[in-house]
Design a protein around this motif. Structure first.
Motif, PDB file in Angstrom:
ATOM      1  N   ASP A   1      -3.628  44.137  -0.194  1.00 45.79           N
ATOM      2  CA  ASP A   1      -3.518  43.038   0.765  1.00 45.79           C
ATOM      3  C   ASP A   1      -4.724  43.071   1.700  1.00 45.79           C
ATOM      4  OD1 ASP A   1      -1.120  42.167  -0.125  1.00 45.79           O
ATOM      5  OD2 ASP A   1       0.077  43.283   1.338  1.00 45.79           O
ATOM      6  N   PRO A   2      -5.123  41.925   2.237  1.00 45.03           N
ATOM      7  CA  PRO A   2      -6.242  41.954   3.193  1.00 45.03           C
ATOM      8  C   PRO A   2      -5.941  42.856   4.398  1.00 45.03           C
ATOM      9  CG  PRO A   2      -5.410  39.683   2.868  1.00 45.03           C
ATOM     10  CD  PRO A   2      -4.712  40.550   1.889  1.00 45.03           C
ATOM     11  N   GLU A   3      -4.670  42.911   4.815  1.00 45.87           N
ATOM     12  CA  GLU A   3      -4.296  43.717   5.989  1.00 45.87           C
ATOM     13  C   GLU A   3      -4.595  45.198   5.794  1.00 45.87           C
ATOM     14  OE1 GLU A   3      -2.379  41.335   4.714  1.00 45.87           O
ATOM     15  OE2 GLU A   3      -2.847  39.931   6.331  1.00 45.87           O
ATOM     16  N   ALA A   4      -4.599  45.660   4.551  1.00 46.09           N
ATOM     17  CA  ALA A   4      -4.848  47.081   4.292  1.00 46.09           C
ATOM     18  C   ALA A   4      -6.194  47.507   4.879  1.00 46.09           C
ATOM     19  CB  ALA A   4      -4.804  47.359   2.795  1.00 46.09           C
TER      20      ALA A   4
ATOM     21  N   SER B   1      -8.145  43.049  -0.486  1.00 49.88           N
ATOM     22  CA  SER B   1      -9.105  44.003   0.062  1.00 49.88           C
ATOM     23  C   SER B   1      -9.270  45.184  -0.871  1.00 49.88           C
ATOM     24  CB  SER B   1      -8.680  44.486   1.453  1.00 49.88           C
ATOM     25  OG  SER B   1      -7.588  45.362   1.368  1.00 49.88           O
ATOM     26  N   VAL B   2     -10.370  45.886  -0.677  1.00 48.76           N
ATOM     27  CA  VAL B   2     -10.611  47.135  -1.385  1.00 48.76           C
ATOM     28  C   VAL B   2     -10.772  48.210  -0.312  1.00 48.76           C
ATOM     29  CG1 VAL B   2     -13.054  46.492  -1.566  1.00 48.76           C
ATOM     30  CG2 VAL B   2     -12.187  48.383  -2.936  1.00 48.76           C
ATOM     31  N   VAL B   3     -10.048  49.303  -0.475  1.00 43.91           N
ATOM     32  CA  VAL B   3     -10.024  50.352   0.550  1.00 43.91           C
ATOM     33  C   VAL B   3     -10.166  51.708  -0.103  1.00 43.91           C
ATOM     34  CG1 VAL B   3      -8.640  51.454   2.367  1.00 43.91           C
ATOM     35  CG2 VAL B   3      -8.467  48.977   2.011  1.00 43.91           C
ATOM     36  N   ASN B   4     -11.042  52.525   0.445  1.00 47.27           N
ATOM     37  CA  ASN B   4     -11.125  53.922   0.010  1.00 47.27           C
ATOM     38  C   ASN B   4     -11.655  54.718   1.202  1.00 47.27           C
ATOM     39  OD1 ASN B   4     -11.887  56.458  -0.953  1.00 47.27           O
ATOM     40  ND2 ASN B   4     -12.336  55.648  -3.004  1.00 47.27           N
ATOM     41  N   ASP B   5     -10.813  55.582   1.741  1.00 46.78           N
ATOM     42  CA  ASP B   5     -11.175  56.252   2.989  1.00 46.78           C
ATOM     43  C   ASP B   5     -12.395  57.156   2.863  1.00 46.78           C
ATOM     44  OD1 ASP B   5      -9.235  54.876   4.268  1.00 46.78           O
ATOM     45  OD2 ASP B   5      -7.825  56.546   4.450  1.00 46.78           O
ATOM     46  N   SER B   6     -12.770  57.506   1.646  1.00 44.89           N
ATOM     47  CA  SER B   6     -13.985  58.305   1.521  1.00 44.89           C
ATOM     48  C   SER B   6     -15.173  57.441   1.077  1.00 44.89           C
ATOM     49  CB  SER B   6     -13.752  59.485   0.573  1.00 44.89           C
ATOM     50  OG  SER B   6     -13.277  59.026  -0.657  1.00 44.89           O
ATOM     51  N   GLY B   7     -15.000  56.125   1.101  1.00 41.56           N
ATOM     52  CA  GLY B   7     -16.129  55.246   0.772  1.00 41.56           C
ATOM     53  C   GLY B   7     -15.906  54.465  -0.508  1.00 41.56           C
ATOM     54  N   ILE B   8     -16.008  53.158  -0.449  1.00 41.73           N
ATOM     55  CA  ILE B   8     -15.866  52.344  -1.657  1.00 41.73           C
ATOM     56  C   ILE B   8     -17.216  52.285  -2.372  1.00 41.73           C
ATOM     57  CG2 ILE B   8     -14.101  50.892  -0.555  1.00 41.73           C
ATOM     58  CD1 ILE B   8     -16.351  48.637  -0.591  1.00 41.73           C
ATOM     59  N   THR B   9     -17.180  51.895  -3.652  1.00 37.92           N
ATOM     60  CA  THR B   9     -18.427  51.633  -4.371  1.00 37.92           C
ATOM     61  C   THR B   9     -18.737  50.149  -4.188  1.00 37.92           C
ATOM     62  OG1 THR B   9     -17.749  53.299  -5.960  1.00 37.92           O
ATOM     63  CG2 THR B   9     -19.615  51.898  -6.584  1.00 37.92           C
ATOM     64  N   VAL B  10     -19.722  49.880  -3.322  1.00 41.46           N
ATOM     65  CA  VAL B  10     -19.965  48.507  -2.886  1.00 41.46           C
ATOM     66  C   VAL B  10     -20.328  47.591  -4.058  1.00 41.46           C
ATOM     67  CG1 VAL B  10     -21.528  47.033  -1.537  1.00 41.46           C
ATOM     68  CG2 VAL B  10     -20.573  49.115  -0.512  1.00 41.46           C
TER      69      VAL B  10
ATOM     70  N   VAL C   1     -13.455  46.595   2.494  1.00 43.34           N
ATOM     71  CA  VAL C   1     -13.928  45.212   2.624  1.00 43.34           C
ATOM     72  C   VAL C   1     -12.738  44.308   2.304  1.00 43.34           C
ATOM     73  CG1 VAL C   1     -15.553  43.441   1.871  1.00 43.34           C
ATOM     74  CG2 VAL C   1     -16.250  45.837   1.811  1.00 43.34           C
ATOM     75  N   ALA C   2     -12.543  43.304   3.158  1.00 42.75           N
ATOM     76  CA  ALA C   2     -11.463  42.353   2.914  1.00 42.75           C
ATOM     77  C   ALA C   2     -12.028  40.949   2.766  1.00 42.75           C
ATOM     78  CB  ALA C   2     -10.470  42.375   4.069  1.00 42.75           C
ATOM     79  N   ASP C   3     -11.494  40.196   1.793  1.00 41.73           N
ATOM     80  CA  ASP C   3     -11.738  38.755   1.802  1.00 41.73           C
ATOM     81  C   ASP C   3     -10.440  38.090   2.257  1.00 41.73           C
ATOM     82  OD1 ASP C   3     -10.080  38.685  -0.458  1.00 41.73           O
ATOM     83  OD2 ASP C   3     -11.778  38.614  -1.863  1.00 41.73           O
TER      84      ASP C   3
ATOM     85  N   GLU D   1     -16.613  38.269 -10.284  1.00 37.78           N
ATOM     86  CA  GLU D   1     -15.956  37.944 -11.554  1.00 37.78           C
ATOM     87  C   GLU D   1     -14.567  37.333 -11.378  1.00 37.78           C
ATOM     88  OE1 GLU D   1     -16.210  41.702 -13.582  1.00 37.78           O
ATOM     89  OE2 GLU D   1     -18.413  41.584 -13.506  1.00 37.78           O
ATOM     90  N   SER D   2     -13.777  37.937 -10.467  1.00 38.92           N
ATOM     91  CA  SER D   2     -12.373  37.530 -10.375  1.00 38.92           C
ATOM     92  C   SER D   2     -12.083  36.639  -9.169  1.00 38.92           C
ATOM     93  CB  SER D   2     -11.492  38.773 -10.280  1.00 38.92           C
ATOM     94  OG  SER D   2     -11.713  39.406  -9.023  1.00 38.92           O
ATOM     95  N   GLY D   3     -13.033  36.571  -8.228  1.00 37.86           N
ATOM     96  CA  GLY D   3     -12.800  35.763  -7.029  1.00 37.86           C
ATOM     97  C   GLY D   3     -12.135  36.539  -5.907  1.00 37.86           C
ATOM     98  N   THR D   4     -11.536  37.679  -6.222  1.00 36.30           N
ATOM     99  CA  THR D   4     -10.962  38.527  -5.166  1.00 36.30           C
ATOM    100  C   THR D   4     -11.632  39.894  -5.214  1.00 36.30           C
ATOM    101  OG1 THR D   4      -9.195  39.236  -6.627  1.00 36.30           O
ATOM    102  CG2 THR D   4      -8.709  37.391  -5.146  1.00 36.30           C
ATOM    103  N   ILE D   5     -11.714  40.528  -4.048  1.00 32.94           N
ATOM    104  CA  ILE D   5     -12.535  41.742  -3.963  1.00 32.94           C
ATOM    105  C   ILE D   5     -11.791  43.004  -4.367  1.00 32.94           C
ATOM    106  CG2 ILE D   5     -12.127  42.415  -1.541  1.00 32.94           C
ATOM    107  CD1 ILE D   5     -15.380  42.532  -1.523  1.00 32.94           C
ATOM    108  N   GLY D   6     -10.437  42.974  -4.296  1.00 31.13           N
ATOM    109  CA  GLY D   6      -9.696  44.201  -4.630  1.00 31.13           C
ATOM    110  C   GLY D   6      -8.235  43.934  -4.880  1.00 31.13           C
ATOM    111  N   ASP D   7      -7.487  45.018  -5.001  1.00 40.93           N
ATOM    112  CA  ASP D   7      -6.076  44.911  -5.397  1.00 40.93           C
ATOM    113  C   ASP D   7      -5.126  44.952  -4.207  1.00 40.93           C
ATOM    114  OD1 ASP D   7      -6.860  44.874  -8.028  1.00 40.93           O
ATOM    115  OD2 ASP D   7      -6.790  47.074  -8.202  1.00 40.93           O
TER     116      ASP D   7
END
Lengths: 317, 317
Positions: free
Chosen positions: A61-64, A35-44, A29-31, A53-59
């Motif tokens: 880049d959105p391009e990832a 973005s947050v990326v996990n090829d076997s499935g993220i924990t939504v 998922v990217a904002d 909490e932080s305003g951003t979804i992951g660690d």
């Protein structure tokens, strides 16, 4: 299917939350800034908590997210006019990677139809956009199955907020500003409702339908649509209409080169006079009658359901 | 595609007349006592003239049409209850020959769903039946794309004639017998309207929808439907309802094991209160709102259009 969701607004979040129950896995998922990326499935749930909490979804880049190991990219960033960016580039990346795309975003199909079709023709991936038409489920595929040349025209109520405002004004005798403020309180209207009330969103839907009907023979953009919104509608006009068994609806129409969005007087018991924030699409068929599809699909979960149904459609075909 | 049309009533004739404009070729048409077959395409106008003049459509046995060189069999013989014959055997023959089947006839899917599915599973051919649901275009495929387990229930007005009668009675303050006679004059009602006004036709639609929702977990037939028709409705009841902003519609409903057809009071501005001979199907979705598909598909050309759209669907998938 493995899904990458580009856009983490209300619709993107709902797609992420419902994906599992549709049998799909969210791998990214990217904002707009991460973005947050996990090829076997993220924990939504975790990702959405982080965003909350932080305003951003992951660690990352959105391009990832665009380069994650997905089968289908879900494009739900905010609709933009003109070049329809950044959505267009997201579609391009996915199709170049031979992946499918499902759009919630209306921009690319409304504004750059032939560019999108060209990319799709050269890709093993396909582009689905049922959910971009007023929360509908099968209007585009129905037009294609009937045959675009057998659909003489399409009209309807394409914008739920504009319809909510007009219905409330007519039913309660309230003024435009009052009902708009109410809709904003209820969370139905965005803080800036311009796209909805000025008819821009409906005009984009007109373009999408006109482009599907034209089937590549010609191409329409929002510049081809005559647009009038609902901000000038007076409560007194609605009252007069009502006394005559009629009401006013913001109708969009696509028939040949005639593309128009404008408030229109319709009979109160007409199929077009849907109430509240419902939308309706009416197909006028050659050699046959009219077909109406109406939807109460207004919440982000409704739109997410339409998007995930489009993902299922990729598997069922 | 090459089509064989089994059944030469009003719908069968319309399918034959429109097939060419949909890009298909009619290689056979059968009525109950004869058939006309030409593997490179029959001359439709000539065959229908022959039928008009002599009462039979051709010189061959009806069975010859079943063995013609078609890609898709169109089954539009009259719907029967119980074994759903002879339609069921026609489907069986086509599927054994690895050909597709498109049904106008409601009987086989309503009465012998698992038998039909089993034959289809063993065949390279598929069975389509969108047109068997109230002249609809994509309700079945939409349910399958959403996922049958996400559709909590389906209800609607499934029979155009019953709706025409109730609408006219309410709008004009006329009695049942009067409006029925009028519908017979207009050609909307058959000489024997029992199937329509007693709710049998609507009950068959309920079964079809219930079987699609159950997705093979269980099977429903018309014996599972609680049925009440419209022959007992008094004009006075409609008048009372109207004074209260309501009206009466013959609603069918399928929700779990609850299958019912009965006259119901609904608000006049409800999506279910379609007027004239329109029909409507409403899907109640889990995690989302309601989706309504209404159709003014009442003439034989309308039903033929729905059938030929189903044929196109076979090519587009």
């Amino acid at each position: 299917m493995k899904l990458a969701i580009i856009g983490a607004g209300t619709v993107g979040k709902s797609v992420a939350q419902l994906a599992n129950s549709f049998g799909h896995t969210v791998v990214a998922v990217a904002d707009s800034s991460s973005s947050v990326v996990n090829d076997s499935g993220i924990t939504v749930a975790e990702a959405l908590d982080t965003k909350q909490e932080s305003g951003t979804i992951g660690d990352e880049d959105p391009e990832a997210a665009l380069h994650a190991d997905y089968d289908c990219l879900i494009e739900v960033t905010p609709t933009t006019l003109g070049t329809a960016e950044p959505a267009f580039s997201h579609i391009e990346t996915a199709l170049h990677r031979e992946r499918h795309v499902v759009l919630g975003n209306k921009g690319p199909i409304a504004q750059r139809y032939s560019d999108v079709q060209k990319l799709a023709d050269e890709s093993a991936g396909t582009v689905q956009f049922e959910a971009a038409v007023g929360g509908s489920y099968a209007v585009i595929s129905t037009i294609r199955d009937i045959g675009p040349d057998r659909v003489l025209g399409v009209r309807g109520v394409f914008n739920g907020l504009a319809n909510f405002i007009l219905s409330r004004m007519a039913a309660e005798g309230l003024g435009y500003e009052h009902v708009l403020a109410e809709a904003q309180d209820l969370g139905i209207a965005e803080v800036d409702p311009t796209f909805d009330v000025e008819g821009t969103d409906s005009a984009l839907t007109c373009c999408i339908l006109a482009n599907v009907l034209a089937d590549g023979r010609t191409e329409y953009t929002i510049d081809d649509v005559e647009v009038e919104g609902i901000t000038g509608i007076q409560g007194s006009a609605l009252k007069l209409a009502r006394e005559d068994g009629r009401t006013v609806r913001l109708l969009g129409e696509a028939r040949g080169d005639h593309l128009q969005v404008a408030p229109r007087i319709v009979p109160e018991n007409s199929n077009l006079a849907v109430t509240g924030s419902q939308t309706v699409v009416e197909l006028d068929l050659r050699d046959a009658g009219k077909l109406n599809v109406s939807s109460s699909a207004t919440t982000s979960r409704d739109v997410a359901t339409a998007i995930l149904t489009d993902v299922n459609r990729l598997e069922n075909r």
